[in-house]
Each structure stands twice: as C-alpha cells, then as structure tokens.
Design a protein around this motif. Structure first.
Motif, PDB file in Angstrom:
ATOM      1  N   GLN A  73       0.845  -1.188   0.000  1.00  0.00           N
ATOM      2  CA  GLN A  73       0.000   0.000   0.000  1.00  0.00           C
ATOM      3  C   GLN A  73       0.883   1.240   0.000  1.00  0.00           C
ATOM      4  N   ASN A  82      -4.261   6.532  -4.138  1.00  0.00           N
ATOM      5  CA  ASN A  82      -4.240   5.444  -3.156  1.00  0.00           C
ATOM      6  C   ASN A  82      -3.981   4.133  -3.878  1.00  0.00           C
ATOM      7  N   SER A  88      -3.037   0.063  -3.750  1.00  0.00           N
ATOM      8  CA  SER A  88      -3.024  -1.167  -2.963  1.00  0.00           C
ATOM      9  C   SER A  88      -3.084  -2.348  -3.922  1.00  0.00           C
TER      10      SER A  88
END
Length: 419
Positions: free
Chosen positions: A152, A187, A189
């Motif tokens: 992440q 973001n 991940s």
C-alpha cells in the motif's frame, strides 16, 4: 543481473509506460537556424521563482531582442543527470522539474536567438519542495497476504511513480526485481503473489520518471497459503429469488475459463430494477483470499467497456452451511457489516465497485491501455477475517450503463485456502 544494475535500468524496463512521459530532450522545433543575425540577445530580467514538489515555476521578463526565439534553462536534477527546458518567446515562464531532493539547485537561464546565439547566462536558485517519490516513500506499508505481500502506498501528489518490489532470488540469494507497478493513482493497494508459505524478505522502493530512487522499505513476511478454486467443482444453483437468464448466457459460463461470449446475462428486457442476484456452489469450502471478475468488453463491433450491463456496484455473499433462499437486502447502504450475516445466514463478503478507466476518459471513448486493463480482469481482495464459505451469491446493485435493470458477467475466478 544484479539488483543495483536493475535499479539503474528500471525506467528502461518500463517500456510503454515511460514512452508516454515527456523525454528529457525531445524534439522541440527550436533547432533550425532561421536567421543570419548573429547578434547576441539580451538577458532575461525580473526573474521570480515559485517552488513546488520536485520542481519550480520560473517567470521572467523577456529581452527586447528582435531575433529572440526561446529561453532555455539548464540545470542538474541530481549528482549525475542534467536537463534542459525551453520556452518560446511567446511565453514569459518555464517549468523546471525532476529534482531529487528538497534543497538549493542552480538553474542557468539563456535567451537564445533564431541563429542559435545564446545570451549571457542568468543564474537563479530554486529550492523545490519534497519530490513526490520521497513523499510517497514513508507511506509504504507491506503486509503478508495470500501467496505473497500486499503493498500500500499513498501518492498524494498523484505523480507518475514506479513502485518497485524486490525479493531474494531462490538461487543467487541476491535481491532481484519481481514487480514494477507504474501509476499516478493517489491510493495504491495491490499484491505480489506466487510464493510459498516460508519466511521471505520483501522490499519496495519508489522511483520517478527522471530516474530518482528512494531508499528501500523492507519487511520479513510469511505468505499465507492459497490456491485457485477448482472450477470443475462449481455448479449453478437456482432459487425463487434469483434472477433469470437470457440469450442462452447461463450461469455455468462463469467458470468455463473463457472471457469471451457467452457469459452470464440476466433477464432482458425487463422493467424490474436492480438489485438482482445469482447463486452458485463452489463444490468445496474455502477461506477465500481474492477473486477476479471479467466483464463483457469488445464483442464483435460492439463496445461494452465501462458501459451497458457491466456491474458497477455489487456485493458478494457466502455461506458454509447448506444454501437456502432468502431475499437479500435491497439497500446497498444498509447492509450487514462485512463478515456479518443476514437473518437467513448469508455472510457479507464485501461490497465492490468497478474501477474507473485509467485514462480518465468517459465511455465509449477508451485507449489501448484502458482495453488491456479491462481484458485482464479486475482483481479484488477479500477481508482476511472472513470465515470459510462454499456457497456464493453475486448481487448486482448498479450497472455501468446506468439503466440499472440488468447485468452480465463473463468469468469469475476465486483463490483461497480449502484445506
């Protein structure tokens, strides 16, 4: 090939991703001599600097030279790499970028004539703020995952970054690059898989399009066991509350290992709005780790990318006890929490959303990269705290086309631990 050598080659390996970025010395149209006037142009004046993350905007007043063609900035972004940036005489500013650190750098400005004669240099100091790749590095989190490691990263600047994963080679024991993820998402991940359930060192470093490289974040982790669910055991089920099928696109095509037509298609046309669902039996109980969903894409001359009946929002339900019918919740905002069950025993395995087009375009427009992303299927992870399940329900709440009355799927693949 050594780890250090591979680090130096990272952006060469990136290939297509790097080709999409601006080259350090691309063709700029300023190279042709279009004048015999060898008069040295005047210098730029009234220079001002506005720093930003990894670079700076420089504004100036142009000299009153009649044969001026452009202003050129020359500077070093680190101890080895020099760059040049040019801005035409139509502009009173330019941008310098790619700096490795937040510190003072010297930038030399030249006014250049149509005969390629440079003015006297004007030196200016810039002090860029922390470059995006260094902003991202402290946010790297490595956790054990099924078959490997989950990575992440937060990219607050939404800059073009490379997230590079390394792990020791089985033979040489030297760190080798095993995954390169190039992204400008905020973001990030994802997981790197394919490893045995033995202690293994994983490392991640961040790089940018100019070849700057961060320190490496390391973690020693034991991957969690997983295997792909055996699709030969899958069977379709049909309960009174399940949606019907149409066009001879049956539920059994969801596990035929084909992502081309036919797949599953709910009843169409219909006046009954979503949500609607289907039920199937995996044939064995497993603690599921992840799944991949493939949706209808380019089918003949028809374009179904991010449109039509592709699920936009959906929920997967599971249970390990014998499957029983139940009308599922119809409000996607009022579901039991993930891991919790309905009164009839169906466990919420997660609410999922169709990812956006990487290009940012709106359907039916798309790029080759969008198409490749779609055709690869969309991977999703399950919460690690979920119990074992055998029976599954796919409940579609909205479709990408916005009609919200039908849905279709081409293939579903599941991974987990059936032991």
């Amino acid at each position: 090939m050594s780890f250090l050598y591979k680090r130096c080659r990272t952006w060469a390996i990136a290939g297509i991703w790097l080709a999409a970025q601006a080259a350090c010395k691309k063709s700029d149209g300023y190279n042709d001599v279009v004048s015999g006037d060898m008069t040295k142009p005047g210098v730029v004046t009234n220079v001002k600097v506005n720093n930003f993350n990894g670079g700076a905007y420089i504004t100036y007043t142009l000299p009153a030279s009649k044969n001026l063609l452009y202003v050129q900035a020359e500077y070093k972004i680190n101890d080895q790499t020099s760059r040049q940036v040019k801005s035409s005489y139509y502009s009173d500013s330019l941008t310098v970028s790619g700096f490795a650190k937040s510190q003072d750098y010297k930038v030399v400005l030249y006014a250049v004539s149509r005969a390629q004669v440079k003015s006297d240099p004007v030196e200016v100091t810039v002090h860029p703020e922390t470059p995006p790749y260094l902003l991202a590095r402290p946010t790297v989190v490595l956790t054990r995952d099924f078959g490997g490691v989950n990575i992440q990263v937060t990219n607050t600047a939404k800059a073009n970054l490379g997230i590079i994963t390394v792990t020791p080679d089985a033979v040489t024991k030297k760190l080798e690059i095993v995954n390169q993820n190039y992204t400008n998402q905020e973001n990030v991940s994802y997981s790197v898989r394919g490893y045995d359930t033995l202690m293994r060192r994983f490392g991640v470093y961040i790089t940018d399009q100019w070849g700057n490289i961060s320190d490496t974040v390391f973690a020693d982790l034991i991957p969690i066991y997983e295997t792909q669910m055996d699709k030969s055991r899958f069977q379709e089920m049909r309960f009174p509350t399940d949606v019907g099928t149409d066009f001879d696109w049956f539920i059994r095509y969801l596990w035929d290992n084909k992502t081309t037509a036919p797949g599953f298609h709910s009843t169409f046309p219909t006046s009954e709005p979503l949500p609607k669902w289907i039920t199937f039996d995996m044939g064995q109980s497993a603690k599921l780790s992840r799944y991949t969903a493939n949706f209808r894409g380019i089918d003949g001359s028809n374009n179904f990318l991010w449109s039509s009946g592709a699920p936009q929002t959906w929920v997967l339900w599971g249970r390990n006890t014998a499957a029983a019918d139940e009308a599922l919740p119809t409000d996607s905002m009022a579901l039991p929490a993930v891991g919790q069950a309905t009164p009839g025993g169906w466990i919420n395995m997660g609410k999922f959303h169709l990812p956006a087009q990487p290009s940012g375009l709106i359907a039916p427009q798309y790029t080759n990269a969008d198409l490749a992303y779609w055709n690869a299927g969309f991977p999703f992870n399950f919460n690690l705290d979920l119990p074992k399940v055998r029976y599954m329900r796919f409940q579609c709440f909205t479709n990408a086309g916005g009609s919200n009355d039908f849905f279709n799927i081409m293939e579903l693949s599941f991974w987990g631990d059936p032991r």
